[in-house]
Write an enzyme that holds these catalytic residues in place. Sequence first.
Site, short mmCIF file in Angstrom:
data_model
loop_
_atom_site.label_atom_id
_atom_site.label_comp_id
_atom_site.label_asym_id
_atom_site.label_seq_id
_atom_site.Cartn_x
_atom_site.Cartn_y
_atom_site.Cartn_z
N ASP A 292 78.27 71.20 40.68
CA ASP A 292 79.17 70.10 40.35
C ASP A 292 78.41 69.17 39.41
OD1 ASP A 292 81.34 68.48 40.12
OD2 ASP A 292 81.71 68.28 42.26
C1 BGC Z 1 84.17 66.78 40.32
C2 BGC Z 1 84.57 68.21 40.04
C3 BGC Z 1 84.94 68.34 38.59
C4 BGC Z 1 83.76 67.95 37.75
C5 BGC Z 1 83.96 68.12 36.28
C6 BGC Z 1 83.14 66.27 39.34
O1 BGC Z 1 82.98 64.90 39.44
O2 BGC Z 1 83.70 66.69 41.64
O3 BGC Z 1 85.61 68.59 40.88
O4 BGC Z 1 85.37 69.64 38.31
O5 BGC Z 1 83.48 66.58 38.01
O6 BGC Z 1 84.83 67.21 35.75
#
Ligand code: BGC
Length: 762
Positions: A292
Site C-alpha cells: 500500500d
Molecule cells: C489506500 C489504497 C489505495 C492507495 C493508492 C492508499 O492510501 O489505502 O487502498 O489503493 O492509497 O491510491
Amino acid sequence: MKYFRLILFLTICNCSSVTSQISSLSQKNVIDRKVDSLVVLMTLEEKIGQLNQYNGFWDITGPAPKDGLAAKKYQDLKNGLVGSMLNVKGVKDVRALQKIAVEQTRLHIPLLFGFDVIHGYKTISPIPLAEAASWDLEAIQKSAAIAAEEASAVGINWTFAPMVDVSRDPRWGRVMEGAGEDPYLGSRIAAARIHGFQGNDFSSRKTILACAKHFAGYAFAESGRDYNTVAVSDETLYNIILPPFKAATEAGVKTFMNSFNELNGIPATGNALLQRTILKGAWNFKGFIVSDWGSINEMINHGYAKDSKQAAAIAMNAGSDVDMESYAYLEHLANLVKEGQVKETLIDDAVRRILRVKFELGLFDDPYKYCDEAYEKETVGKTAFQDGVLDVAKKSIVLLKNDSNILPLPKKGKKIALIGALASDKTSPLGSWRIAADDNTAISVLEGMRKYSGNQLDYSKGADVTVGRTQFIWETKINAIDKSDFAAAISLAQKSDVVVMVLGEHGLETGEGRSRTDIGLPGVQQALLEEVYKVNPNIVLVLNNGRPLVIPWAAAHIPAILEAWQLGTQSGNAIAQVLYGDYNPSGKLPMTFPRNVGQIPIYYNHKNTGRPLMNEPESVFWSHYSDEKNTPLYPFGFGLSYSKFEYSALKLSKSTFSTNEKIEVSVTLKNTSSVAGKEVVQLYIRDLIGSYTRPVKELKDFKMVELKPNESKTITFIIDKNTIQFYTPNSKWEAEPGDYKVFIGGSSDTTLESNFNYTASK
Ligand code: BGC
C-alpha cells in the site's frame, strides 16, 4: 524500432526451440518462456526497477522536470527503473510516459498504470457497500465492467479494487469501500467484481487488472480508527477475514495489495505468513503483490524496521513484490542482494510475476493498447454507462421501514416537501473514492423527483451537513451548527401532505482516514428531523451515508425510511423511481445497523458465549448491557419491499447426510401482495458444537427470486460438506460430524428453522 526488435527476439526465442511443441503448450507456458527470455537480459537494477511504482509526478504535457524529486523520478523512468505508475490518467499523459518506457529505456518494457477505480471512473456507480446491498451479483459485475471500460479508455490498465476487507465496525470510514460484514457474501461479491474488471481475457481492450486489497485484516482496526493496530485470532483470520481473498484468487485476480496495519504484531507489508505461506504458497497465487502507499517505510513507524533499508529487506523477504511510493526497493534492494540479506532469486520471482502480468495484458504486443484518443473521447461518460449505473443504483436501495404503506408516494395531487441539504447536492452522491469524477455531476434527489410532475414539489434546505467537498481535506462547515434555515423548512413541512427528508453523511465523510466516533446524523440534522416531525410526522426519511448509522430515534418515530447510501451519478433518478414505486426496492443490508455506538462491533454471525441472553430480564449475570439491548436496530440481510413475502414449508430431503451426500433444503416463498417484487432468499446454518466455537448463524447461500402478485415458488438449496466446513484447530478446512440447524428467510434474524446431522464417512 528497438522495441520491435525486442519483440522479435522474444518471438524467436520461443519459436525456434519449440516449434513442434508450441501448439500443445498452454498460453501460460508460452508466456512463462517469454518472461524467462526477458529476465535473463535484465541487470539487477533493471529487475528492481520493475518492482518500483511511482505516483504521477509532473505535468506531463509541460517541460520535463529539472529539479527535486520529480527530476529524479523522471531520470529513473528513462533509465528503466520504474515498472508501474499510479494516478496518471488520460491517454495523452499515459502515452507520453509509456513512450519513454518503451522507446527510451534499454529493454523497452512497458509500464502498468494503476488507479483507484473503486466504483467508477467518471461515470460513478453506487459506493461498493451500497452495491453489496443489492445482493445482485450480475448487476455488481456489470458495474465493475462499466468502470473497467471507461477507465481503460483513458489509458488505465489496473484498478486498485476490489477492497474485499470484511468489516464489522461502522466507525471505520472505509466500510463504504467493501461488501460489508459477511465472509460468504463478501466472497461472492469479490468474485463478481473481479470478473467485471478483468473479464474473461485481456485481449479485449475494455478489461483491466483487478487488485484484491488490503491483505489482510485492515478492517479490524482497533476501535474503528483507520490504520490502527489489528489483533485477531487464527480462527477469525481464517474463517472471517481470509475467505474473500481466497475467493479473489479463485476468480483469477491478477494482483493483491497488502496493507497499512500490523496483524498480531507483524505489519502486513512485512508479513511472510500472509504473503508467502498463505497467498503464494497454500493458495498458489501467480500474480503479484503491491504494497500500500508508503507501507514499506511505515514499518519504521510501526517499530518493526529501524530504517528504510531494513524495511525493504523485510518487505521483499516477506513477499511484497512492488513498492508503491516508499522508494525503498530502488534505493536499497541492490545493496541488500550484494550483502546477502535478500536473495536475488526472490527478486527474480517478483519480476517474473510482474512481467507475466504485463505479457498477459498484451502490453508487449502493443504498449499503447489503452491509448487511443478517439476511443477515449467516444467512451468516457458514454450514455450507455448511465443505464448500467442507474440499474445498480436502484437495486442498492434498502427499504428499512414503511409503516402504513406511506411509500410508494402517489404520483399526483399531493403537496410534497423535500428537505435537507443533501437533497439538492450533486456532489455528495458520488461518495468517497471517485477521484476522476467531476463535482456536481450526480443527479440530485431534487432533480430526480422533479421528473414526476403530477405533485407539487417544494424544496427547502433546512440544514447543512457537516463537511465540504474537498476530496483530500476535511472541511468542516461552520454552519453545521446553524439552525437559521430550520424555520423555512418547518413552515414548508407544515403546509405539505408528505415530507421527504434527505439526511445523512456527505459523501466525503466516509472513506480512507474518515473514521468517526459518533455515527448518528451529523451536525444539526437530527434536530431538524425532530422539529419537522413536530409539525408533520408524515415523513419519508431518505438516508445518504457510507456506513451504517445509529438512528434509533428515527427508527422509532419516522414512518418510512429508505437507505439510499451514496448512489453515484444516477443517484437522484434511482431514489425518485423507488419513492414513486417505479422500482420496487429489493436491497438487503450487507452490514448490521447498531442501536448505539457502544454496541460496536456488532454483527450477525457472533458467538453464543457461555452466558447468552436468556429470557430472564431480572438476572444481571448474562452477556448484555445494562442500558441497551443486545439486538441491532436493523440486522444484516434485512430489507423490505413494496410486496409482502411469506415463507413457509421449510423441508429437508433427509435429516442426515455423510461425506459424499447432500441434503436438499426447500422453502415456499409467496408474494401475498398485489405488487410484483423481488426477494433475496437467504440460507443460514448453525453448527451446534464445534472444535472451535461456531457462530449463532452463518450465511451459506442466497437466491434472488422474482414473484408476481400472489405467486408462490419453491426455492431449493443444496447443503453438502462444503457448506458446513470451517477452519478448525487442525489448521485445515474440515466438516465436523454433528448436529446443525438450518434457517431460511429474508433476513439474518429469521426464525424459520430445521435440523440436520452430518456423519463423516469412515
Ligand atoms: C489506500 C489504497 C489505495 C492507495 C493508492 C492508499 O492510501 O489505502 O487502498 O489503493 O492509497 O491510491
